[in-house]
Design a protein around this motif. Structure first.
Motif, PDB file in Angstrom:
ATOM      1  N   UNK A   1       0.854  -1.188   0.000  1.00 22.67           N
ATOM      2  CA  UNK A   1       0.000   0.000   0.000  1.00 22.67           C
ATOM      3  C   UNK A   1       0.885   1.231   0.000  1.00 22.67           C
ATOM      4  N   UNK A   2       0.626   2.135  -0.924  1.00 19.98           N
ATOM      5  CA  UNK A   2       1.337   3.410  -0.935  1.00 19.98           C
ATOM      6  C   UNK A   2       0.310   4.531  -0.804  1.00 19.98           C
ATOM      7  N   UNK A   3       0.703   5.576  -0.100  1.00 18.06           N
ATOM      8  CA  UNK A   3      -0.177   6.723   0.127  1.00 18.06           C
ATOM      9  C   UNK A   3       0.569   7.976  -0.307  1.00 18.06           C
ATOM     10  N   UNK A   4      -0.077   8.781  -1.127  1.00 18.08           N
ATOM     11  CA  UNK A   4       0.506  10.034  -1.609  1.00 18.08           C
ATOM     12  C   UNK A   4      -0.427  11.180  -1.259  1.00 18.08           C
ATOM     13  N   UNK A   5       0.153  12.315  -0.895  1.00 18.75           N
ATOM     14  CA  UNK A   5      -0.665  13.495  -0.612  1.00 18.75           C
ATOM     15  C   UNK A   5      -0.380  14.564  -1.647  1.00 18.75           C
ATOM     16  N   UNK A   6      -1.377  15.386  -1.888  1.00 16.74           N
ATOM     17  CA  UNK A   6      -1.280  16.447  -2.888  1.00 16.74           C
ATOM     18  C   UNK A   6      -1.796  17.747  -2.296  1.00 16.74           C
ATOM     19  N   UNK A   7      -1.151  18.833  -2.685  1.00 15.66           N
ATOM     20  CA  UNK A   7      -1.576  20.170  -2.271  1.00 15.66           C
ATOM     21  C   UNK A   7      -1.717  21.036  -3.507  1.00 15.66           C
ATOM     22  N   UNK A   8      -2.711  21.883  -3.498  1.00 20.68           N
ATOM     23  CA  UNK A   8      -2.924  22.846  -4.572  1.00 20.68           C
ATOM     24  C   UNK A   8      -1.979  24.016  -4.324  1.00 20.68           C
ATOM     25  N   UNK A   9      -0.980  24.156  -5.182  1.00 16.78           N
ATOM     26  CA  UNK A   9       0.027  25.199  -4.995  1.00 16.78           C
ATOM     27  C   UNK A   9      -0.573  26.595  -5.058  1.00 16.78           C
ATOM     28  N   UNK A  10      -1.726  26.726  -5.716  1.00 16.08           N
ATOM     29  CA  UNK A  10      -2.358  28.037  -5.856  1.00 16.08           C
ATOM     30  C   UNK A  10      -3.354  28.340  -4.744  1.00 16.08           C
ATOM     31  N   UNK A  11      -3.711  27.329  -3.951  1.00 19.97           N
ATOM     32  CA  UNK A  11      -4.706  27.534  -2.882  1.00 19.97           C
ATOM     33  C   UNK A  11      -4.086  28.253  -1.703  1.00 19.97           C
ATOM     34  N   UNK A  12      -4.852  29.132  -1.109  1.00 22.74           N
ATOM     35  CA  UNK A  12      -4.404  29.849   0.086  1.00 22.74           C
ATOM     36  C   UNK A  12      -5.232  29.359   1.269  1.00 22.74           C
ATOM     37  N   UNK A  13      -4.628  28.516   2.084  1.00 18.01           N
ATOM     38  CA  UNK A  13      -5.312  27.981   3.261  1.00 18.01           C
ATOM     39  C   UNK A  13      -4.924  28.733   4.529  1.00 18.01           C
TER      40      UNK A  13
END
Length: 119
Positions: free
Chosen positions: A74-86
């Motif tokens: 099992x592999x798990x990858x995370x992603x972030x929106x580089x343009x999103x401002x959280x």
């Protein structure tokens, strides 16, 4: 309201180096860094927990259902929106969990993953 029972308890404390923490789980201690540190990052530990839980749960489901699962990865990858401002929040915009299994056919593998997702 249901009565809750403590499942797990962990503890982390600062080390005097900003972005580095010492974590304790039962009688085990390990270092967690912020992103880009020398040690494993807290986000990586979080994703590792998801992957380990998936392996353990699916193997248990297969055993209980008498499915001869030989091996899994099992592999798990995370992603972030580089343009999103959280703001100050650390958010993942997507997490992908990939299962590979040996010893089962495609239908059995699909059902094992679907059972995992429901739990």
């Amino acid at each position: 309201m249901a009565e809750l029972t403590l499942s797990y308890q962990v503890h982390s404390y600062s080390t005097g180096t900003v972005g580095r923490a010492i974590c304790n789980v039962r009688n085990h201690a390990f270092v967690a860094d912020g992103s880009g540190g020398e040690m494993v990052g807290a986000g990586e530990l979080f994703l590792s927990g998801i992957a380990a839980c998936a392996v353990n749960m699916v193997e248990g489901i297969a055993k209980n259902d008498n499915i001869s699962l030989d091996w899994m990865d099992v592999s798990v990858s995370s992603y972030r929106d580089a343009d999103a401002n959280h703001g100050d929040l650390s958010l993942y915009d997507g997490i992908r969990v990939n299962f590979e299994m040996w010893g089962v056919d495609d239908d059995q593998a699909h059902e094992l993953v679907e059972t995992w997702k429901r739990r």
